[in-house]
Design an enzyme around this catalytic site. Structure first.
Site, mmCIF file in Angstrom:
data_model
loop_
_atom_site.group_PDB
_atom_site.id
_atom_site.type_symbol
_atom_site.label_atom_id
_atom_site.label_comp_id
_atom_site.label_asym_id
_atom_site.label_seq_id
_atom_site.Cartn_x
_atom_site.Cartn_y
_atom_site.Cartn_z
ATOM 1 C CD GLU A 43 73.240 36.090 24.413
ATOM 2 O OE1 GLU A 43 72.853 37.252 24.656
ATOM 3 O OE2 GLU A 43 73.820 35.782 23.357
ATOM 4 C CB CYS A 52 72.628 43.805 23.761
ATOM 5 S SG CYS A 52 72.625 44.083 21.980
#
Length: 171
Positions: A43, A52
């Site tokens: 991540e 994202c």
């Protein structure tokens, strides 16, 4: 890019290892150091909000809950958000993949994929069904199926799923 300074926080990135240390020190999560490192490294850690690959406003280590544009977070808040998200993924694994009976490797891998994709995507999956049936190796072999986003295979997901599968098979 100019990142606003807030409460003594500087820079856009933060240390995954520092956040892991804070989460581990609380003693609340079952996910091991290896599992947390897999999730955290996949991540990455950012203090300021960003979009994202799924086009969702995100901050910290994959946190999508309560993210506000322009708010830069300190390590303690990033760790608190991440711990809450990890515990949410663990709860899903326990409920839908019989997680309380899984050994550490399969549990950590299941938490990682759940953290990434969310409980609704995983709770009715073949992988979780196999885990419930005690077919752990078969369940671990399902990880390579989860590499698509927006109809495309993402290289980052291919890498992450390979790492999750490997961790899962450490029974």
């Amino acid at each position: 890019m100019n990142i606003p300074k807030k409460a003594g926080v500087t820079g856009a990135v933060c240390s995954v290892m520092a956040i892991i240390a804070l989460v581990v020190s609380s003693g609340e999560v079952r996910t091991s150091q290896n599992g947390l490192e897999l999730i955290g490294n996949a991540e990455s850690c950012r203090r300021a909000p960003y979009m994202c690959p799924a086009n969702v406003l995100t901050d910290g280590i994959g946190n999508t809950h309560g993210v506000k544009r322009g708010v830069v977070k300190a390590d303690q808040q990033i760790a608190a958000d991440w711990e809450k998200n990890i515990l949410e993924a663990e709860k899903c694994v326990n409920r839908y993949a019989n997680g309380t009976t899984l050994k550490q490797g399969p549990f950590d891998a299941a938490v990682s994929v759940t953290f990434n994709l969310g409980c609704p995507a995983m709770q009715k999956s073949t992988m979780f069904w196999m885990f419930r049936q005690g077919r752990i190796t078969d369940g671990c072999n399902q990880f390579p199926r989860w590499v698509h986003a927006g109809g495309k295979v993402l290289p980052g997901l291919v890498t992450r799923r390979a790492a999750e599968k490997s961790l899962c098979l450490t029974i």
